[in-house]
Design a protein around this motif. Structure first.
Motif, PDB file in Angstrom:
ATOM      1  N   GLN A  64      -2.669   1.004   7.455  1.00 21.14           N
ATOM      2  CA  GLN A  64      -1.625   1.922   7.877  1.00 21.14           C
ATOM      3  C   GLN A  64      -0.375   1.225   8.403  1.00 21.14           C
ATOM      4  O   GLN A  64       0.659   1.858   8.601  1.00 21.14           O
ATOM      5  CB  GLN A  64      -2.145   2.932   8.906  1.00 21.14           C
ATOM      6  CG  GLN A  64      -2.610   2.336  10.208  1.00 21.14           C
ATOM      7  CD  GLN A  64      -4.092   1.994  10.214  1.00 21.14           C
ATOM      8  OE1 GLN A  64      -4.682   1.633   9.196  1.00 21.14           O
ATOM      9  NE2 GLN A  64      -4.705   2.080  11.388  1.00 21.14           N
ATOM     10  N   PHE A  65      -0.431  -0.077   8.601  1.00 16.33           N
ATOM     11  CA  PHE A  65       0.724  -0.834   9.067  1.00 16.33           C
ATOM     12  C   PHE A  65       1.250  -1.802   7.997  1.00 16.33           C
ATOM     13  O   PHE A  65       1.813  -2.832   8.312  1.00 16.33           O
ATOM     14  CB  PHE A  65       0.392  -1.583  10.351  1.00 16.33           C
ATOM     15  CG  PHE A  65       0.088  -0.670  11.511  1.00 16.33           C
ATOM     16  CD1 PHE A  65       0.712   0.561  11.633  1.00 16.33           C
ATOM     17  CD2 PHE A  65      -0.823  -1.036  12.467  1.00 16.33           C
ATOM     18  CE1 PHE A  65       0.441   1.411  12.701  1.00 16.33           C
ATOM     19  CE2 PHE A  65      -1.108  -0.202  13.546  1.00 16.33           C
ATOM     20  CZ  PHE A  65      -0.468   1.026  13.656  1.00 16.33           C
ATOM     21  N   GLY A  66       1.029  -1.455   6.723  1.00 15.12           N
ATOM     22  CA  GLY A  66       1.577  -2.228   5.622  1.00 15.12           C
ATOM     23  C   GLY A  66       0.586  -3.027   4.820  1.00 15.12           C
ATOM     24  O   GLY A  66       0.942  -3.608   3.797  1.00 15.12           O
ATOM     25  N   GLY A  67      -0.662  -3.078   5.241  1.00 19.42           N
ATOM     26  CA  GLY A  67      -1.655  -3.873   4.541  1.00 19.42           C
ATOM     27  C   GLY A  67      -2.173  -3.265   3.255  1.00 19.42           C
ATOM     28  O   GLY A  67      -2.915  -3.901   2.516  1.00 19.42           O
ATOM     29  N   ASP A  68      -1.775  -2.032   2.966  1.00 15.85           N
ATOM     30  CA  ASP A  68      -2.191  -1.342   1.739  1.00 15.85           C
ATOM     31  C   ASP A  68      -1.007  -0.581   1.181  1.00 15.85           C
ATOM     32  O   ASP A  68      -0.455   0.301   1.847  1.00 15.85           O
ATOM     33  CB  ASP A  68      -3.341  -0.387   2.055  1.00 15.85           C
ATOM     34  CG  ASP A  68      -3.881   0.322   0.822  1.00 15.85           C
ATOM     35  OD1 ASP A  68      -3.395   0.063  -0.300  1.00 15.85           O
ATOM     36  OD2 ASP A  68      -4.793   1.143   0.984  1.00 15.85           O
ATOM     37  N   MET A  69      -0.608  -0.903  -0.046  1.00 10.51           N
ATOM     38  CA  MET A  69       0.518  -0.236  -0.691  1.00 10.51           C
ATOM     39  C   MET A  69       0.123   1.100  -1.302  1.00 10.51           C
ATOM     40  O   MET A  69       0.986   1.896  -1.672  1.00 10.51           O
ATOM     41  CB  MET A  69       1.109  -1.138  -1.779  1.00 10.51           C
ATOM     42  CG  MET A  69       1.661  -2.427  -1.256  1.00 10.51           C
ATOM     43  SD  MET A  69       2.217  -3.517  -2.574  1.00 10.51           S
ATOM     44  CE  MET A  69       0.670  -4.109  -3.241  1.00 10.51           C
ATOM     45  N   GLY A  70      -1.176   1.334  -1.446  1.00  9.54           N
ATOM     46  CA  GLY A  70      -1.668   2.599  -1.986  1.00  9.54           C
ATOM     47  C   GLY A  70      -1.063   2.930  -3.339  1.00  9.54           C
ATOM     48  O   GLY A  70      -1.008   2.089  -4.238  1.00  9.54           O
ATOM     49  N   SER A  71      -0.561   4.141  -3.479  1.00 10.81           N
ATOM     50  CA  SER A  71      -0.021   4.619  -4.753  1.00 10.81           C
ATOM     51  C   SER A  71       1.282   3.925  -5.140  1.00 10.81           C
ATOM     52  O   SER A  71       1.754   4.084  -6.263  1.00 10.81           O
ATOM     53  CB  SER A  71       0.196   6.128  -4.692  1.00 10.81           C
ATOM     54  OG  SER A  71       1.167   6.430  -3.704  1.00 10.81           O
ATOM     55  N   LEU A  72       1.859   3.144  -4.250  1.00  9.79           N
ATOM     56  CA  LEU A  72       3.109   2.439  -4.550  1.00  9.79           C
ATOM     57  C   LEU A  72       2.883   1.099  -5.231  1.00  9.79           C
ATOM     58  O   LEU A  72       3.836   0.440  -5.636  1.00  9.79           O
ATOM     59  CB  LEU A  72       3.903   2.225  -3.258  1.00  9.79           C
ATOM     60  CG  LEU A  72       4.292   3.487  -2.499  1.00  9.79           C
ATOM     61  CD1 LEU A  72       4.916   3.129  -1.164  1.00  9.79           C
ATOM     62  CD2 LEU A  72       5.225   4.343  -3.327  1.00  9.79           C
ATOM     63  N   ALA A  73       1.643   0.684  -5.368  1.00  8.30           N
ATOM     64  CA  ALA A  73       1.335  -0.640  -5.919  1.00  8.30           C
ATOM     65  C   ALA A  73       1.986  -0.875  -7.277  1.00  8.30           C
ATOM     66  O   ALA A  73       2.486  -1.964  -7.545  1.00  8.30           O
ATOM     67  CB  ALA A  73      -0.172  -0.840  -6.000  1.00  8.30           C
ATOM     68  N   SER A  74       2.016   0.135  -8.131  1.00 10.41           N
ATOM     69  CA  SER A  74       2.612  -0.047  -9.457  1.00 10.41           C
ATOM     70  C   SER A  74       4.121  -0.289  -9.366  1.00 10.41           C
ATOM     71  O   SER A  74       4.694  -0.980 -10.217  1.00 10.41           O
ATOM     72  CB  SER A  74       2.313   1.157 -10.352  1.00 10.41           C
ATOM     73  OG  SER A  74       2.918   2.319  -9.817  1.00 10.41           O
ATOM     74  N   LEU A  75       4.772   0.248  -8.346  1.00 16.31           N
ATOM     75  CA  LEU A  75       6.213   0.027  -8.159  1.00 16.31           C
ATOM     76  C   LEU A  75       6.515  -1.359  -7.620  1.00 16.31           C
ATOM     77  O   LEU A  75       7.661  -1.808  -7.648  1.00 16.31           O
ATOM     78  CB  LEU A  75       6.784   1.072  -7.199  1.00 16.31           C
ATOM     79  CG  LEU A  75       6.688   2.528  -7.610  1.00 16.31           C
ATOM     80  CD1 LEU A  75       7.177   3.428  -6.480  1.00 16.31           C
ATOM     81  CD2 LEU A  75       7.479   2.777  -8.880  1.00 16.31           C
ATOM     82  N   LEU A  76       5.481  -2.025  -7.114  1.00 16.43           N
ATOM     83  CA  LEU A  76       5.664  -3.323  -6.475  1.00 16.43           C
ATOM     84  C   LEU A  76       4.962  -4.456  -7.226  1.00 16.43           C
ATOM     85  O   LEU A  76       4.778  -5.536  -6.691  1.00 16.43           O
ATOM     86  CB  LEU A  76       5.148  -3.251  -5.036  1.00 16.43           C
ATOM     87  CG  LEU A  76       5.880  -2.238  -4.155  1.00 16.43           C
ATOM     88  CD1 LEU A  76       5.092  -1.961  -2.884  1.00 16.43           C
ATOM     89  CD2 LEU A  76       7.276  -2.720  -3.827  1.00 16.43           C
ATOM     90  N   SER A  77       4.593  -4.207  -8.472  1.00 17.55           N
ATOM     91  CA  SER A  77       3.872  -5.217  -9.238  1.00 17.55           C
ATOM     92  C   SER A  77       4.797  -6.238  -9.898  1.00 17.55           C
ATOM     93  O   SER A  77       4.359  -7.316 -10.284  1.00 17.55           O
ATOM     94  CB  SER A  77       2.988  -4.554 -10.292  1.00 17.55           C
ATOM     95  OG  SER A  77       3.786  -3.841 -11.216  1.00 17.55           O
ATOM     96  N   THR A  78       6.085  -5.912 -10.021  1.00 17.99           N
ATOM     97  CA  THR A  78       7.053  -6.820 -10.612  1.00 17.99           C
ATOM     98  C   THR A  78       8.465  -6.369 -10.220  1.00 17.99           C
ATOM     99  O   THR A  78       8.673  -5.224  -9.842  1.00 17.99           O
ATOM    100  CB  THR A  78       6.908  -6.871 -12.146  1.00 17.99           C
ATOM    101  OG1 THR A  78       7.766  -7.882 -12.658  1.00 17.99           O
ATOM    102  CG2 THR A  78       7.235  -5.550 -12.787  1.00 17.99           C
ATOM    103  N   GLY A  79       9.417  -7.281 -10.296  1.00 21.12           N
ATOM    104  CA  GLY A  79      10.814  -6.930 -10.061  1.00 21.12           C
ATOM    105  C   GLY A  79      11.273  -6.903  -8.621  1.00 21.12           C
ATOM    106  O   GLY A  79      12.419  -6.573  -8.343  1.00 21.12           O
ATOM    107  N   VAL A  80      10.425  -7.274  -7.677  1.00 18.99           N
ATOM    108  CA  VAL A  80      10.831  -7.304  -6.271  1.00 18.99           C
ATOM    109  C   VAL A  80      11.499  -8.643  -5.994  1.00 18.99           C
ATOM    110  O   VAL A  80      10.994  -9.688  -6.376  1.00 18.99           O
ATOM    111  CB  VAL A  80       9.627  -7.096  -5.330  1.00 18.99           C
ATOM    112  CG1 VAL A  80      10.036  -7.267  -3.866  1.00 18.99           C
ATOM    113  CG2 VAL A  80       9.007  -5.732  -5.567  1.00 18.99           C
ATOM    114  N   LYS A  81      12.661  -8.601  -5.331  1.00 25.27           N
ATOM    115  CA  LYS A  81      13.331  -9.867  -5.030  1.00 25.27           C
ATOM    116  C   LYS A  81      13.297 -10.243  -3.553  1.00 25.27           C
ATOM    117  O   LYS A  81      13.474 -11.396  -3.206  1.00 25.27           O
ATOM    118  CB  LYS A  81      14.764  -9.878  -5.545  1.00 25.27           C
ATOM    119  CG  LYS A  81      15.699  -8.885  -4.933  1.00 25.27           C
ATOM    120  CD  LYS A  81      17.082  -9.044  -5.571  1.00 25.27           C
ATOM    121  CE  LYS A  81      18.102  -8.117  -4.957  1.00 25.27           C
ATOM    122  NZ  LYS A  81      19.414  -8.311  -5.562  1.00 25.27           N
TER     123      LYS A  81
END
Length: 134
Positions: A64-81
């Protein structure tokens, strides 16, 4: 570091963490993804987020403090700078200037009310202990 755990990024791109297991000291669930290719490690008070050389994000620690991206994981699998943090939430800035937030909704983890303004063209994020500004 988190409130009671530490993470070290090694020169070979791997990560080693130790300390309180629930606050990021236990990487067993993601250890196979932390053996190479990590370029930066970010933290909240209870979780870590590692940025890979391919722009993916790997998290561990208190969910609950950031250790699990949950349903957002697919948005964070690539392209983050870049990843930013408050004491209990993360914000990721992606290549097109879009922003994704997760973690404690009261301290920056919920950007639903402004998501339309965060879809593109953001160039920088600032953070305090409890909020983000883009």
């Amino acid at each position: 570091s988190t409130y009671s755990a530490f993470a070290a990024l090694k020169s070979n791109g791997s990560v080693v963490a130790w300390g309180a297991p629930a606050r990021g000291g236990d990487t067993h669930a993601v250890q196979d993804r932390l053996t190479s290719g990590i370029v930066y490690v970010f933290s909240t008070d209870s979780a870590f987020a590692a940025l890979t050389e391919h722009g993916g994000v790997i998290t561990w620690g208190t969910p609950q403090f950031g250790g699990d991206m949950g349903s957002l994981a697919s948005l964070l699998s690539t392209g983050v700078k870049r990843v930013y943090s408050t004491c209990t939430a993360f914000a990721a800035l992606n290549d097109n200037g879009g922003v994704v937030t997760w973690g404690d909704p009261v301290r920056g983890g919920d950007s639903c009310d402004v998501q339309r303004q965060l879809q593109a063209d953001v160039i920088h994020i600032c953070s305090t202990d409890t909020a983000f500004a883009a």
